[in-house]
Design a protein around this motif. Structure first.
Motif, PDB file in Angstrom:
ATOM      1  N   PRO A  21      27.175  41.643  50.350  1.00 14.87           N
ATOM      2  CA  PRO A  21      27.246  42.522  49.178  1.00 14.87           C
ATOM      3  C   PRO A  21      28.552  43.307  49.064  1.00 14.87           C
ATOM      4  CG  PRO A  21      25.075  42.650  50.128  1.00 14.87           C
ATOM      5  CD  PRO A  21      25.917  41.846  51.084  1.00 14.87           C
ATOM      6  N   ASP A  22      29.217  43.540  50.172  1.00 18.83           N
ATOM      7  CA  ASP A  22      30.486  44.280  50.119  1.00 18.83           C
ATOM      8  C   ASP A  22      31.678  43.387  49.810  1.00 18.83           C
ATOM      9  OD1 ASP A  22      29.449  46.807  50.408  1.00 18.83           O
ATOM     10  OD2 ASP A  22      29.606  46.807  52.588  1.00 18.83           O
ATOM     11  N   VAL A  23      31.418  42.139  49.400  1.00 17.28           N
ATOM     12  CA  VAL A  23      32.507  41.272  48.961  1.00 17.28           C
ATOM     13  C   VAL A  23      33.226  41.909  47.771  1.00 17.28           C
ATOM     14  CG1 VAL A  23      31.213  39.836  47.335  1.00 17.28           C
ATOM     15  CG2 VAL A  23      33.148  38.853  48.590  1.00 17.28           C
ATOM     16  N   ASP A  24      32.551  42.826  47.087  1.00 14.77           N
ATOM     17  CA  ASP A  24      33.140  43.487  45.923  1.00 14.77           C
ATOM     18  C   ASP A  24      34.139  44.588  46.298  1.00 14.77           C
ATOM     19  OD1 ASP A  24      31.497  45.515  46.835  1.00 14.77           O
ATOM     20  OD2 ASP A  24      30.213  45.559  45.079  1.00 14.77           O
ATOM     21  N   HIS A  25      34.389  44.778  47.577  1.00 11.25           N
ATOM     22  CA  HIS A  25      35.381  45.764  48.033  1.00 11.25           C
ATOM     23  C   HIS A  25      36.474  45.023  48.804  1.00 11.25           C
ATOM     24  CE1 HIS A  25      37.254  49.115  50.043  1.00 11.25           C
ATOM     25  NE2 HIS A  25      36.609  49.920  49.219  1.00 11.25           N
ATOM     26  N   PRO A  26      37.729  45.095  48.344  1.00  8.69           N
ATOM     27  CA  PRO A  26      38.790  44.274  48.945  1.00  8.69           C
ATOM     28  C   PRO A  26      39.099  44.600  50.407  1.00  8.69           C
ATOM     29  CG  PRO A  26      39.716  45.844  47.384  1.00  8.69           C
ATOM     30  CD  PRO A  26      38.221  45.922  47.252  1.00  8.69           C
TER      31      PRO A  26
END
Length: 168
Positions: free
Chosen positions: A54-59
């Motif tokens: 889910p944290d793929v949305d944070h670079p």
């Protein structure tokens, strides 16, 4: 939650869900066979990836650095703790893996992913659980990386070890 906390909770969720599907009938598949080392390894690897995905949305997250193009694209479309922190995305990706890759990978991924959502649901930021409805829901018990998060990790690990010890 921090990367290490999400990793811990993914392992706990993967292990617990693996144990559960060995004895609890699932509506779609019935009782899974005990399964071998290969299925367990797939399940746990998928749970760990699901717990971090889910944290793929944070670079700057582990997943964001592992998949920079996906991270950039998701962040542009939905921002951090947006689409990827929702039940809809969990169902889409977990269900897709279940149907098109394999049952152990789909269910393991879903267990890890759900653990991530639960962990972030506990934090002060909350999550948009029912995205695209953007309202952030959560218990808001603690800030990321604080003492309360570490204490919760100790309690969860201890409870899991206690359960494992008494079930074997």
């Amino acid at each position: 939650m921090t990367y290490k906390s999400h990793l811990l909770w993914a392992v706990l969720a993967g292990s617990a869900s693996w144990a559960a599907v060995q004895v609890v009938p699932l509506p779609v598949v019935g009782i899974l066979p005990v399964g071998g080392v290969s299925e367990f390894a797939q399940w746990m690897a998928a749970a760990v990836i699901g717990g971090l995905f889910p944290d793929v949305d944070h670079p700057h997250s582990r997943m964001g650095r592992a998949m920079p193009l996906v991270s950039w694209l998701v962040r542009c479309i939905a921002g951090h703790r947006g689409l990827t922190h929702s039940l809809a995305f969990l169902a889409l990706v977990g269900g897709g893996l279940f149907c098109f890759v394999s049952m152990p990978i789909g269910l393991g991924f879903a267990a890890g992913y759900a653990s991530h959502l639960f962990g972030d649901f506990l934090t002060d930021g909350g999550i948009p659980l029912f995205w695209p409805w953007r309202r952030r829901l959560g218990f808001r018990l603690f800030a990321n990386g604080g003492f309360a998060e570490a204490a919760l990790n100790v309690v969860a690990s201890s409870a899991a070890f206690y359960a494992w010890w008494h079930l074997h």
